[in-house]
Write a protein that holds these residues in place. Sequence first.
Motif, PDB file in Angstrom:
ATOM      1  N   ASN A 101       0.841  -1.138  -0.079  1.00 14.26           N
ATOM      2  CA  ASN A 101      -0.044   0.005  -0.031  1.00 14.26           C
ATOM      3  C   ASN A 101       0.851   1.446   0.048  1.00 14.26           C
ATOM      4  O   ASN A 101       1.237   1.667   0.994  1.00 14.26           O
ATOM      5  N   SER A 102       1.131   1.895  -1.280  1.00 20.38           N
ATOM      6  CA  SER A 102       2.002   2.819  -1.201  1.00 20.38           C
ATOM      7  C   SER A 102       1.563   4.359  -0.723  1.00 20.38           C
ATOM      8  O   SER A 102       2.481   4.988  -0.147  1.00 20.38           O
ATOM      9  N   GLU A 103       0.304   4.402  -0.400  1.00 21.13           N
ATOM     10  CA  GLU A 103      -0.114   5.612   0.093  1.00 21.13           C
ATOM     11  C   GLU A 103       0.193   5.366   1.547  1.00 21.13           C
ATOM     12  O   GLU A 103       0.742   6.691   2.204  1.00 21.13           O
ATOM     13  N   GLU A 104       0.123   4.524   2.230  1.00 22.65           N
ATOM     14  CA  GLU A 104       0.432   4.360   3.720  1.00 22.65           C
ATOM     15  C   GLU A 104       1.843   4.594   3.696  1.00 22.65           C
ATOM     16  O   GLU A 104       2.232   5.363   4.768  1.00 22.65           O
ATOM     17  N   LEU A 105       2.594   3.875   2.947  1.00 21.61           N
ATOM     18  CA  LEU A 105       4.082   4.326   2.980  1.00 21.61           C
ATOM     19  C   LEU A 105       4.615   5.707   2.885  1.00 21.61           C
ATOM     20  O   LEU A 105       5.308   6.241   3.599  1.00 21.61           O
ATOM     21  N   TYR A 106       3.768   6.329   1.983  1.00 21.85           N
ATOM     22  CA  TYR A 106       4.126   7.793   1.894  1.00 21.85           C
ATOM     23  C   TYR A 106       3.940   8.472   2.952  1.00 21.85           C
ATOM     24  O   TYR A 106       4.688   9.415   3.503  1.00 21.85           O
ATOM     25  N   GLN A 108       3.846   7.539   6.162  1.00 24.70           N
ATOM     26  CA  GLN A 108       4.850   7.383   7.121  1.00 24.70           C
ATOM     27  C   GLN A 108       5.994   7.997   6.951  1.00 24.70           C
ATOM     28  O   GLN A 108       6.738   8.699   7.733  1.00 24.70           O
ATOM     29  N   GLN A 109       6.542   8.148   5.531  1.00 26.50           N
ATOM     30  CA  GLN A 109       7.730   8.792   5.115  1.00 26.50           C
ATOM     31  C   GLN A 109       7.676  10.317   5.429  1.00 26.50           C
ATOM     32  O   GLN A 109       8.444  10.946   5.884  1.00 26.50           O
ATOM     33  N   VAL A 110       6.462  10.737   5.033  1.00 22.80           N
ATOM     34  CA  VAL A 110       6.168  12.337   5.329  1.00 22.80           C
ATOM     35  C   VAL A 110       6.274  12.852   7.006  1.00 22.80           C
ATOM     36  O   VAL A 110       6.778  13.733   7.312  1.00 22.80           O
ATOM     37  N   ALA A 111       5.606  11.854   7.579  1.00 29.33           N
ATOM     38  CA  ALA A 111       5.542  12.047   8.943  1.00 29.33           C
ATOM     39  C   ALA A 111       6.970  11.843   9.661  1.00 29.33           C
ATOM     40  O   ALA A 111       7.398  12.739  10.444  1.00 29.33           O
TER      41      ALA A 111
END
Length: 139
Positions: A101-106, A108-111
Amino acid sequence: MPDDQNRRRSLLQSVKAPLIFSAVLGAVAAAVVFMATSGGTDNPRVQQGVGEAGGLNAPINLALIAFGIAFIVALLLVSMLQLASRENPEELRQGSGVNLNSEELYRQQVAERREKERRKKQEEARREHGEPPYGRDAE
């Protein structure tokens, strides 16, 4: 076993819909070819005997070939479109690799980036105001 596998699928989600559609399209193609090769409705071809000019000259043979071709082509096209438009199950959207799920990964990286920036700003503010270091920074 999940409930999705136990319940029956509707006609549009099952294999029957592409088969029925392809059979109808094949029947229409066969009827058109049969009418065209037999001379149309005004000039029907005279019925030929078994030994005379059979093979591909017989209208029924051409109609059956047209039915087969139209049936196979329509079945392939409808099946591919049906597979392309179908949503993946929710459990396939979670995981790793292709199904990650790339949206969730994105998010997390932004956070993580925001947290690093916040800590960096706090450290700079502490150094500017001359506040003594606390905790791990005290060493």
